[in-house]
Motif scaffolding. Structure first.
Motif, PDB file in Angstrom:
ATOM      1  N   ILE A 198       0.747  -1.130   0.027  1.00 26.09           N
ATOM      2  CA  ILE A 198      -0.343   0.117  -0.066  1.00 26.09           C
ATOM      3  C   ILE A 198       0.841   1.234   0.038  1.00 26.09           C
ATOM      4  N   GLY A 199       0.780   2.067  -0.714  1.00 23.50           N
ATOM      5  CA  GLY A 199       1.523   3.077  -0.646  1.00 23.50           C
ATOM      6  C   GLY A 199       2.290   3.219  -1.791  1.00 23.50           C
ATOM      7  N   VAL A 200       3.218   2.461  -2.073  1.00 26.69           N
ATOM      8  CA  VAL A 200       5.025   2.350  -2.633  1.00 26.69           C
ATOM      9  C   VAL A 200       4.354   2.466  -4.438  1.00 26.69           C
ATOM     10  N   PRO A 201       4.833   3.521  -4.796  1.00 28.45           N
ATOM     11  CA  PRO A 201       4.662   3.748  -6.301  1.00 28.45           C
ATOM     12  C   PRO A 201       5.433   2.887  -6.991  1.00 28.45           C
ATOM     13  N   ARG A 202       4.662   2.271  -8.071  1.00 27.13           N
ATOM     14  CA  ARG A 202       5.454   1.352  -9.256  1.00 27.13           C
ATOM     15  C   ARG A 202       6.260   1.565 -10.131  1.00 27.13           C
ATOM     16  N   GLU A 203       6.845   1.421 -10.716  1.00 26.22           N
ATOM     17  CA  GLU A 203       7.582   1.894 -12.280  1.00 26.22           C
ATOM     18  C   GLU A 203       6.706   3.563 -12.834  1.00 26.22           C
ATOM     19  N   PRO A 204       7.320   4.186 -13.200  1.00 20.56           N
ATOM     20  CA  PRO A 204       6.306   5.124 -14.243  1.00 20.56           C
ATOM     21  C   PRO A 204       6.275   4.971 -15.829  1.00 20.56           C
ATOM     22  N   PHE A 205       5.310   5.373 -16.260  1.00 16.82           N
ATOM     23  CA  PHE A 205       4.847   4.891 -17.615  1.00 16.82           C
ATOM     24  C   PHE A 205       4.473   6.067 -18.200  1.00 16.82           C
ATOM     25  N   VAL A 206       4.315   6.129 -19.271  1.00 22.58           N
ATOM     26  CA  VAL A 206       4.576   7.398 -20.082  1.00 22.58           C
ATOM     27  C   VAL A 206       3.422   7.193 -20.944  1.00 22.58           C
ATOM     28  N   CYS A 207       2.387   8.639 -21.232  1.00 21.18           N
ATOM     29  CA  CYS A 207       1.219   7.664 -21.929  1.00 21.18           C
ATOM     30  C   CYS A 207       1.072   8.981 -22.948  1.00 21.18           C
ATOM     31  N   GLU A 208       1.713   8.923 -24.391  1.00 27.32           N
ATOM     32  CA  GLU A 208       1.416   9.797 -25.266  1.00 27.32           C
ATOM     33  C   GLU A 208      -0.300  10.583 -26.337  1.00 27.32           C
ATOM     34  N   VAL A 209      -0.156  11.571 -25.943  1.00 28.46           N
ATOM     35  CA  VAL A 209      -1.467  12.386 -26.349  1.00 28.46           C
ATOM     36  C   VAL A 209      -1.456  12.964 -28.394  1.00 28.46           C
ATOM     37  N   THR A 210      -1.997  12.145 -28.392  1.00 34.48           N
ATOM     38  CA  THR A 210      -2.485  12.731 -29.886  1.00 34.48           C
ATOM     39  C   THR A 210      -2.841  13.193 -30.924  1.00 34.48           C
ATOM     40  N   ARG A 234      -8.903  11.683 -31.741  1.00 33.99           N
ATOM     41  CA  ARG A 234     -10.277  11.805 -32.583  1.00 33.99           C
ATOM     42  C   ARG A 234      -9.959   9.513 -32.387  1.00 33.99           C
ATOM     43  N   MET A 235      -9.813   9.082 -32.782  1.00 33.73           N
ATOM     44  CA  MET A 235      -9.783   7.675 -32.627  1.00 33.73           C
ATOM     45  C   MET A 235     -10.756   7.244 -31.042  1.00 33.73           C
ATOM     46  N   THR A 247     -19.680  14.372 -30.795  1.00 38.32           N
ATOM     47  CA  THR A 247     -20.418  14.354 -31.901  1.00 38.32           C
ATOM     48  C   THR A 247     -19.574  16.690 -32.470  1.00 38.32           C
ATOM     49  N   ASP A 248     -19.099  16.781 -31.070  1.00 36.65           N
ATOM     50  CA  ASP A 248     -18.579  17.937 -30.789  1.00 36.65           C
ATOM     51  C   ASP A 248     -17.373  18.113 -31.031  1.00 36.65           C
ATOM     52  N   PRO A 249     -17.012  18.895 -32.449  1.00 36.92           N
ATOM     53  CA  PRO A 249     -15.825  18.852 -33.470  1.00 36.92           C
ATOM     54  C   PRO A 249     -14.502  19.447 -32.833  1.00 36.92           C
ATOM     55  N   ILE A 250     -14.823  19.744 -31.089  1.00 38.31           N
ATOM     56  CA  ILE A 250     -13.626  19.905 -30.416  1.00 38.31           C
ATOM     57  C   ILE A 250     -12.441  18.812 -30.180  1.00 38.31           C
ATOM     58  N   TYR A 251     -13.078  17.729 -30.651  1.00 32.55           N
ATOM     59  CA  TYR A 251     -11.874  16.257 -30.380  1.00 32.55           C
ATOM     60  C   TYR A 251     -11.635  16.159 -31.573  1.00 32.55           C
ATOM     61  N   TYR A 252     -12.689  16.612 -32.651  1.00 35.35           N
ATOM     62  CA  TYR A 252     -11.354  16.365 -34.248  1.00 35.35           C
ATOM     63  C   TYR A 252     -11.067  17.096 -34.937  1.00 35.35           C
ATOM     64  N   ASP A 253     -11.809  18.597 -35.004  1.00 34.58           N
ATOM     65  CA  ASP A 253     -11.484  19.328 -35.857  1.00 34.58           C
ATOM     66  C   ASP A 253     -10.020  20.816 -35.318  1.00 34.58           C
ATOM     67  N   ARG A 254      -8.815  20.549 -34.951  1.00 34.03           N
ATOM     68  CA  ARG A 254      -7.749  21.639 -34.652  1.00 34.03           C
ATOM     69  C   ARG A 254      -7.992  22.906 -34.937  1.00 34.03           C
ATOM     70  N   ALA A 255      -8.729  23.798 -35.919  1.00 28.05           N
ATOM     71  CA  ALA A 255      -9.188  24.945 -36.112  1.00 28.05           C
ATOM     72  C   ALA A 255      -9.979  25.180 -34.598  1.00 28.05           C
ATOM     73  N   GLU A 256     -11.112  24.685 -34.282  1.00 26.63           N
ATOM     74  CA  GLU A 256     -12.493  24.554 -33.770  1.00 26.63           C
ATOM     75  C   GLU A 256     -11.890  24.302 -32.084  1.00 26.63           C
ATOM     76  N   LEU A 260      -7.928  26.697 -27.145  1.00 31.08           N
ATOM     77  CA  LEU A 260      -7.049  25.586 -26.333  1.00 31.08           C
ATOM     78  C   LEU A 260      -6.244  25.346 -27.332  1.00 31.08           C
ATOM     79  N   ARG A 261      -4.537  24.713 -26.945  1.00 25.11           N
ATOM     80  CA  ARG A 261      -3.559  24.691 -27.793  1.00 25.11           C
ATOM     81  C   ARG A 261      -3.217  23.851 -29.147  1.00 25.11           C
ATOM     82  N   ASP A 262      -4.535  22.472 -28.908  1.00 23.87           N
ATOM     83  CA  ASP A 262      -4.826  21.584 -30.458  1.00 23.87           C
ATOM     84  C   ASP A 262      -5.498  20.502 -30.138  1.00 23.87           C
ATOM     85  N   LEU A 263      -6.486  19.094 -29.927  1.00 22.31           N
ATOM     86  CA  LEU A 263      -7.329  18.786 -30.021  1.00 22.31           C
ATOM     87  C   LEU A 263      -7.510  18.155 -28.341  1.00 22.31           C
TER      88      LEU A 263
END
Lengths: 141, 176
Positions: free
Chosen positions: B19-31, B36-37, B45-54, B60-63
């Motif tokens: 309990i409380g012992v940290p495991r090895e860190p893991f890296v996740c990429e947000v792309t 979109r997937m 259906t909100d375009p904010i998750y699909y259209d970078r311009a929106e 926001l910086r990006d999706l």
């Protein structure tokens, strides 16, 4: 897109607009790819039956994500989802209507956050995914 | 209220020590593709998750990452789990002596820091609690494990904590 809901417009006890889903097996496969969870009980009927299930079942995490969508629809475009929590109390299967619903339980003026009781219910009205959500809403002020 | 039937504890000192012992860190990429997937799989259906311009039009910086999406763990064919995609040694939780498992719940809490495509999140998982209780529905004891994973972005800001509840019950393993 729906009109913005402001913090001042919301009262405890309000029911938010419901969201309806009827997941296809295709959607479950899309979720496997989108979430990275390739556990076979969600797309392989023979595999699911070998584990004692009647057939494939909807991913718990997909139902959690639908509750996130319910809250996003309520708070957007100007608000944001701060918390989505739920318990998995019952299994759900594809090709059935699944409804996501929520009611406002508490408002906190300090951060303009709204707490909600949220849940997913099956066609019989059983709450198979009860939980709690928090959203931050913009102010009219 | 009737008292719950007595049952023998399966929790050992060795398990409690986790309990409380940290495991090895893991890296996740947000792309953008990952966002979109995920959004498409949920049914957004909100375009904010699909259209970078929106997304940019809405400040926001990006999706942005939809609720529940904390990036995709970097896959390593040598050490990643083929079913879940996470690397061995990074997930919290003890091996239960019970053979049947259920996912009990998920709790994702955000700190309010934006998570957008282009971010790299580092997750660190810990076992938070181990409890045992009698389940009337399962007519037997169950072991409840709550794990908490904290995600930090490339700037060192904590963006979210994800709590998962794992339930195990039923017949015991031959070696447990």
């Amino acid at each position: 897109m729906a009109e913005q809901i402001y913090f001042e417009d919301v009262a405890e006890g309000d029911e938010i607009p419901a969201l309806e889903k009827e997941p296809s097996t295709q959607q479950l496969v899309q979720w496997a790819a989108g979430s990275g969870d390739f556990y076979q009980i969600h797309y392989d009927t023979a595999f699911a039956q070998n584990t004692g299930l009647d057939g494939i079942i909807v991913h718990g995490a997909l139902k959690h994500a639908w509750l996130g969508e319910l809250l996003h629809r309520f708070a957007s475009p100007g608000g944001r989802v701060r918390r989505v929590a739920c318990s998995y109390r019952g299994m759900d299967v594809p090709a059935q209507t699944y409804r996501l619903r929520g009611t406002v339980t508490k408002k906190s003026a300090a951060e303009r956050t709204v707490e909600l009781s949220i849940w997913g219910e099956n066609e019989s009205g059983q709450k198979t995914t009860p939980g709690t959500g928090v959203v931050e809403l913009p102010s009219r002020a | 209220m009737a008292e719950a039937p007595q049952f023998e504890s399966v929790v050992t000192d060795e398990m409690r020590a986790q309990i409380g012992v940290p495991r090895e860190p893991f890296v996740c990429e947000v792309t953008t593709t990952g966002v979109r997937m995920f959004a498409r799989a949920v049914g957004y259906t909100d375009p904010i998750y699909y259209d970078r311009a929106e997304a940019r039009r809405r400040g926001l910086r990006d999706l942005p990452a939809p609720p529940g999406y904390l990036g995709t763990p970097i896959f390593d064919p040598e050490s990643s789990d083929p079913t879940g995609g996470t690397r061995r040694g990074t997930q919290a939780g003890v091996r239960s002596p019970y053979t049947l498992v259920l996912n009990g719940g998920t709790d994702v809490e955000y700190t309010g820091v934006d998570i957008c495509a282009g971010d790299e999140l580092t997750g660190v998982a810990r076992l938070e609690s181990l409890t045992e209780r009698y389940s009337p529905a399962l007519a037997g004891p169950m072991l409840v494990q709550v794990t908490a994973t904290t995600y930090t972005n490339q700037q060192g800001e904590v963006v979210a904590t994800v709590r998962g509840t794992g339930l195990s019950y039923g017949p015991r393993r031959d070696d447990g």
